[in-house]
Scaffold this motif. Structure first.
Motif, short mmCIF file in Angstrom:
data_model
loop_
_atom_site.label_atom_id
_atom_site.label_comp_id
_atom_site.label_asym_id
_atom_site.label_seq_id
_atom_site.Cartn_x
_atom_site.Cartn_y
_atom_site.Cartn_z
N LEU A 114 47.08 120.83 35.27
CA LEU A 114 47.01 119.60 36.05
C LEU A 114 45.98 118.66 35.44
CD1 LEU A 114 46.90 121.16 39.64
CD2 LEU A 114 48.91 120.20 38.51
N ARG A 115 46.14 117.38 35.72
CA ARG A 115 45.17 116.39 35.26
C ARG A 115 43.84 116.60 35.98
NH1 ARG A 115 44.47 110.29 36.25
NH2 ARG A 115 45.72 110.64 38.11
N LYS A 116 42.75 116.45 35.24
CA LYS A 116 41.42 116.69 35.81
C LYS A 116 40.54 115.46 35.56
CE LYS A 116 41.74 120.44 33.39
NZ LYS A 116 43.17 120.75 33.42
N VAL A 117 39.88 114.99 36.64
CA VAL A 117 39.07 113.77 36.59
C VAL A 117 37.70 114.04 37.20
CG1 VAL A 117 38.89 111.37 37.40
CG2 VAL A 117 41.13 112.33 36.79
N ILE A 118 36.65 113.53 36.55
CA ILE A 118 35.30 113.58 37.10
C ILE A 118 35.04 112.33 37.93
CG2 ILE A 118 32.84 113.43 36.51
CD1 ILE A 118 33.74 116.18 36.00
N PHE A 119 34.45 112.51 39.11
CA PHE A 119 34.05 111.40 39.99
C PHE A 119 32.60 111.64 40.39
CE2 PHE A 119 34.84 109.54 44.54
CZ PHE A 119 34.02 108.46 44.25
N THR A 120 31.67 110.95 39.72
CA THR A 120 30.25 111.16 39.95
C THR A 120 29.54 109.84 40.22
OG1 THR A 120 28.17 111.97 38.94
CG2 THR A 120 29.83 111.08 37.44
#
Length: 278
Positions: A114-120
């Motif tokens: 699956l697509r993986k995204v960082i949100f920081t």
């Protein structure tokens, strides 16, 4: 065409994106990084903003609770400082040697189809250094950070008009409390901005974070939520993990797209071979 539609339907997973916080989520709170961040923020407040020393600890915590980050709260209080200078002072002096490569987590992340995204809420330089130290720098398709959410940060413009709607003062907005120009978690508009920028469908996304406030905002907006760092589930928490390493035991369905793909390919192969033999 019918077979193709059936094939694609069989491969469709419940989720198509994983949204991850960084600090105290991809590595544990016990690393000591978080405590050092707090120490550096308080030193910045004392040295650069000349806030009375006796007031610094309580104000630092209060602003963090009300605004998501102490920096956002300081801006709401009209303290004049440069965002990049703040980040350089707070994150630029961190002992990143406390973070060690995590080959177990790396293998887990790379195995999820699956697509993986960082949100920081952190700045780009900190995110890059932390991910590099963990050995995870190539595990994510996109990193959304302070600069992404606040593209006009170098202007240090005062808050007014529609811009004020992006950074709120608390989850349940008190109109008497000053708003901040900083866009950040846990506020809904920060999440909505991420959804638009990264083309994320919250109904098909799993969100991992160590902050219960962030988790509860995500839940209200339709995300499947995973609280990391605690096994205690409360309102707004779909899953609770002591460690991010427990992701596969808690959510085996994240790997189901790959398993379905292999199963469907095998079934089609058998069907084709049977048809040819017939």
């Amino acid at each position: 065409m019918e077979n193709k539609d059936q094939y694609e339907q069989a491969l469709e997973s419940k989720y198509d994106c994983l949204l991850f916080d960084l600090d105290d989520t991809l590595y544990p709170f016990t690393s000591g990084i978080s405590a050092q961040v707090t120490k550096n923020i308080q030193e910045y407040m004392l040295q650069k903003l000349e806030i009375e020393e006796s007031k610094v600890p309580e104000l630092c915590l209060s602003l963090y609770k009300n605004y998501g980050t102490t920096m956002a709260g300081l801006k709401a209080m009209c303290y004049d400082f440069d965002y990049d200078d703040f980040h350089s002072f707070v994150h630029g002096r961190l002992p990143y040697n406390l973070l060690k490569p995590d080959p177990v987590l790396r293998a887990l992340l790379l195995s999820v189809p699956l697509r993986k995204v960082i949100f920081t809420n952190a700045d780009e330089a900190h995110a890059a250094r932390a991910l590099s130290r963990l050995g995870l720098e190539d595990c994510f398709q996109e990193i959304i950070c302070f600069e992404t959410l606040n593209p006009n940060h170098k202007s240090n413009m005062p808050v007014d008009g529609d811009e004020a709607e992006l950074g709120q003062s608390s989850i349940d907005v008190d109109p008497a409390v000053p708003r901040t120009p900083v866009v950040c978690k846990p506020f809904e508009n920060a999440f909505e901005k991420v959804f638009n920028m990264a083309k994320i469908n919250p109904q098909r996304t799993v969100f991992f974070d160590d902050s219960i406030r962030n988790i509860q905002t995500g839940k209200r907006l339709g995300l499947t939520t995973v609280l990391v760092g605690s096994s205690h589930r409360i309102a707004g928490v779909d899953y609770a993990l002591d460690s991010i390493h427990n992701i596969k035991e808690a959510l085996p369905e994240l790997w189901e797209a790959e398993e379905k793909s292999e199963s469907v390919r095998y079934s089609r192969k058998i069907a084709i071979e049977t048809s040819v033999q017939a």
